[in-house]
Design a protein around this motif. Structure first.
Motif, PDB file in Angstrom:
ATOM      1  N   TYR A  21       4.305   4.901   4.994  1.00  0.00           N
ATOM      2  CA  TYR A  21       2.847   5.017   4.910  1.00  0.00           C
ATOM      3  C   TYR A  21       2.273   5.553   6.223  1.00  0.00           C
ATOM      4  O   TYR A  21       1.400   6.435   6.225  1.00  0.00           O
ATOM      5  CB  TYR A  21       2.251   3.654   4.591  1.00  0.00           C
ATOM      6  CG  TYR A  21       0.742   3.640   4.475  1.00  0.00           C
ATOM      7  CD1 TYR A  21       0.113   3.789   3.242  1.00  0.00           C
ATOM      8  CD2 TYR A  21      -0.069   3.475   5.604  1.00  0.00           C
ATOM      9  CE1 TYR A  21      -1.269   3.775   3.136  1.00  0.00           C
ATOM     10  CE2 TYR A  21      -1.457   3.464   5.507  1.00  0.00           C
ATOM     11  CZ  TYR A  21      -2.041   3.612   4.276  1.00  0.00           C
ATOM     12  OH  TYR A  21      -3.422   3.611   4.171  1.00  0.00           O
ATOM     13  N   ALA A  22       2.758   5.001   7.344  1.00  0.00           N
ATOM     14  CA  ALA A  22       2.246   5.422   8.652  1.00  0.00           C
ATOM     15  C   ALA A  22       2.486   6.907   8.884  1.00  0.00           C
ATOM     16  O   ALA A  22       1.628   7.613   9.433  1.00  0.00           O
ATOM     17  CB  ALA A  22       2.906   4.601   9.749  1.00  0.00           C
ATOM     18  N   LYS A  23       3.650   7.391   8.461  1.00  0.00           N
ATOM     19  CA  LYS A  23       3.961   8.808   8.630  1.00  0.00           C
ATOM     20  C   LYS A  23       3.086   9.677   7.741  1.00  0.00           C
ATOM     21  O   LYS A  23       2.519  10.681   8.188  1.00  0.00           O
ATOM     22  CB  LYS A  23       5.437   9.055   8.312  1.00  0.00           C
ATOM     23  CG  LYS A  23       5.872  10.499   8.499  1.00  0.00           C
ATOM     24  CD  LYS A  23       7.364  10.658   8.227  1.00  0.00           C
ATOM     25  CE  LYS A  23       7.811  12.103   8.423  1.00  0.00           C
ATOM     26  NZ  LYS A  23       9.264  12.269   8.164  1.00  0.00           N
ATOM     27  N   GLU A  24       2.938   9.273   6.481  1.00  0.00           N
ATOM     28  CA  GLU A  24       2.163  10.075   5.524  1.00  0.00           C
ATOM     29  C   GLU A  24       0.685  10.116   5.888  1.00  0.00           C
ATOM     30  O   GLU A  24       0.009  11.137   5.695  1.00  0.00           O
ATOM     31  CB  GLU A  24       2.326   9.510   4.113  1.00  0.00           C
ATOM     32  CG  GLU A  24       1.562  10.287   3.047  1.00  0.00           C
ATOM     33  CD  GLU A  24       1.769   9.735   1.654  1.00  0.00           C
ATOM     34  OE1 GLU A  24       1.079  10.215   0.732  1.00  0.00           O
ATOM     35  OE2 GLU A  24       2.607   8.824   1.487  1.00  0.00           O
ATOM     36  N   HIS A  25       0.161   9.018   6.438  1.00  0.00           N
ATOM     37  CA  HIS A  25      -1.272   8.925   6.724  1.00  0.00           C
ATOM     38  C   HIS A  25      -1.599   9.084   8.205  1.00  0.00           C
ATOM     39  O   HIS A  25      -2.734   8.848   8.627  1.00  0.00           O
ATOM     40  CB  HIS A  25      -1.814   7.593   6.209  1.00  0.00           C
ATOM     41  CG  HIS A  25      -1.799   7.471   4.716  1.00  0.00           C
ATOM     42  ND1 HIS A  25      -0.675   7.078   4.012  1.00  0.00           N
ATOM     43  CD2 HIS A  25      -2.764   7.701   3.793  1.00  0.00           C
ATOM     44  CE1 HIS A  25      -0.955   7.054   2.729  1.00  0.00           C
ATOM     45  NE2 HIS A  25      -2.209   7.435   2.565  1.00  0.00           N
ATOM     46  N   ASN A  26      -0.601   9.506   8.988  1.00  0.00           N
ATOM     47  CA  ASN A  26      -0.819   9.755  10.414  1.00  0.00           C
ATOM     48  C   ASN A  26      -1.465   8.556  11.121  1.00  0.00           C
ATOM     49  O   ASN A  26      -2.441   8.696  11.878  1.00  0.00           O
ATOM     50  CB  ASN A  26      -1.691  11.006  10.609  1.00  0.00           C
ATOM     51  CG  ASN A  26      -1.023  12.254  10.100  1.00  0.00           C
ATOM     52  OD1 ASN A  26       0.150  12.492  10.371  1.00  0.00           O
ATOM     53  ND2 ASN A  26      -1.763  13.058   9.346  1.00  0.00           N
ATOM     54  N   VAL A  27      -0.926   7.366  10.844  1.00  0.00           N
ATOM     55  CA  VAL A  27      -1.443   6.161  11.481  1.00  0.00           C
ATOM     56  C   VAL A  27      -1.161   6.232  12.975  1.00  0.00           C
ATOM     57  O   VAL A  27      -0.020   6.426  13.404  1.00  0.00           O
ATOM     58  CB  VAL A  27      -0.799   4.900  10.871  1.00  0.00           C
ATOM     59  CG1 VAL A  27      -1.210   3.651  11.658  1.00  0.00           C
ATOM     60  CG2 VAL A  27      -1.198   4.766   9.408  1.00  0.00           C
ATOM     61  N   SER A  30       0.799  -1.221   0.000  1.00  0.00           N
ATOM     62  CA  SER A  30       0.000   0.000   0.000  1.00  0.00           C
ATOM     63  C   SER A  30       0.828   1.265   0.000  1.00  0.00           C
ATOM     64  O   SER A  30       0.280   2.363  -0.109  1.00  0.00           O
ATOM     65  CB  SER A  30      -0.954  -0.003   1.202  1.00  0.00           C
ATOM     66  OG  SER A  30      -1.962  -0.955   1.018  1.00  0.00           O
ATOM     67  N   ASN A  31       2.142   1.133   0.093  1.00  0.00           N
ATOM     68  CA  ASN A  31       3.023   2.299  -0.018  1.00  0.00           C
ATOM     69  C   ASN A  31       3.662   2.392  -1.395  1.00  0.00           C
ATOM     70  O   ASN A  31       3.566   3.419  -2.067  1.00  0.00           O
ATOM     71  CB  ASN A  31       4.113   2.273   1.044  1.00  0.00           C
ATOM     72  CG  ASN A  31       4.997   3.494   1.000  1.00  0.00           C
ATOM     73  OD1 ASN A  31       4.512   4.613   1.194  1.00  0.00           O
ATOM     74  ND2 ASN A  31       6.286   3.303   0.737  1.00  0.00           N
ATOM     75  N   TYR A  42       6.077   0.373   5.473  1.00  0.00           N
ATOM     76  CA  TYR A  42       5.086   0.593   6.522  1.00  0.00           C
ATOM     77  C   TYR A  42       5.324   1.943   7.198  1.00  0.00           C
ATOM     78  O   TYR A  42       4.392   2.730   7.390  1.00  0.00           O
ATOM     79  CB  TYR A  42       5.141  -0.519   7.569  1.00  0.00           C
ATOM     80  CG  TYR A  42       4.147  -0.319   8.693  1.00  0.00           C
ATOM     81  CD1 TYR A  42       2.894  -0.908   8.650  1.00  0.00           C
ATOM     82  CD2 TYR A  42       4.451   0.501   9.787  1.00  0.00           C
ATOM     83  CE1 TYR A  42       1.971  -0.706   9.669  1.00  0.00           C
ATOM     84  CE2 TYR A  42       3.530   0.712  10.806  1.00  0.00           C
ATOM     85  CZ  TYR A  42       2.296   0.105  10.741  1.00  0.00           C
ATOM     86  OH  TYR A  42       1.385   0.329  11.740  1.00  0.00           O
ATOM     87  N   GLN A  58      -8.600  -0.592   6.351  1.00  0.00           N
ATOM     88  CA  GLN A  58      -7.357  -0.010   6.852  1.00  0.00           C
ATOM     89  C   GLN A  58      -6.290  -1.073   7.110  1.00  0.00           C
ATOM     90  O   GLN A  58      -5.151  -0.738   7.439  1.00  0.00           O
ATOM     91  CB  GLN A  58      -7.631   0.738   8.163  1.00  0.00           C
ATOM     92  CG  GLN A  58      -8.671   1.837   8.043  1.00  0.00           C
ATOM     93  CD  GLN A  58      -9.032   2.407   9.401  1.00  0.00           C
ATOM     94  OE1 GLN A  58      -8.314   2.250  10.382  1.00  0.00           O
ATOM     95  NE2 GLN A  58     -10.179   3.073   9.462  1.00  0.00           N
TER      96      GLN A  58
END
Length: 211
Positions: free
Chosen positions: A180-186, A124-125, A177, A167
């Motif tokens: 993606y987590a940083k870009e999407h504020n997971v 997903s990234n 991961y 999600q």
């Protein structure tokens, strides 16, 4: 001993993730209907239209978080399968194929259908293809040695279909991961980064119907 008692997670308190299976929350009659709907969707690749005699029990299955009823009254998603195309596709050993709603659902298919599976998805990234094969209840091969899964906190929601399933994604590496987590504020307080073996254990917890 229940296999859940032996499961651990590298980075998380196990009590945050340990859960009973979907099947354990249902009566034998409800489980029978659930399995009929699952196989009907896999066989036809179409949403399931409950008969008049089934509608009340289907509503009960939704209340017990086993499926989602759409506005047209049909069932497009019943854990773990989906009548709608998604980025996660599972091929069963018997030759049938199905789309599933999330990364954990894909792994859980080996327990739902009691057979080996092959999973095709994407990171997903990066968009890199991901391929996983599960045989005899174990990871047999994977396209990357560092596959990660974004897993939602299922205990925090009473309606998985609306806020969790889409999600729960695959990533080709820890770096993917993290990006993606940083870009999407997971939020790390309500989500988990699992490796493939941990993801398979979660799939077993949710979808094994005899443990």
């Amino acid at each position: 001993m229940n296999f859940r008692d032996q499961i651990t997670f590298r980075n998380y308190d196990r009590d945050r993730l340990i859960m009973d299976s979907i099947a354990s929350k249902l009566t034998s009659e409800e489980n029978a209907l659930r399995n009929r709907i699952i196989n009907a969707i896999v066989d036809t690749h179409q949403p399931y239209s409950p008969s008049e005699g089934e509608k009340e029990m289907v509503e009960t299955l939704q209340k017990k978080n086993a499926l989602a009823i759409a506005e047209d009254g049909k069932v497009y998603s019943i854990y773990p399968v989906s009548a709608k195309e998604t980025q996660h596709r599972v091929t069963l050993a018997d030759g049938r194929t199905t789309y599933v709603m999330c990364a954990i659902d894909a792994l859980g298919c080996t327990y739902t259908f009691h057979q080996d599976i092959a999973i095709d998805s994407v990171c997903s990234n990066s968009g890199v293809p991901i391929h996983i094969e599960v045989k005899n209840g174990a990871i047999a091969s994977a396209s990357s040695d560092e596959i990660r899964i974004l897993h939602a906190d299922l205990k925090a929601s009473d309606n998985w279909a609306s806020c969790c399933c889409c999600q729960m994604l695959y990533f080709n590496s820890q770096a993917d991961y993290d990006a993606y987590a940083k870009e999407h504020n997971v939020c790390s307080c309500c989500s988990f980064c699992l490796d493939l073996e941990e993801g398979l254990n979660v799939g077993r917890m949710l979808f094994s119907d005899d443990e």
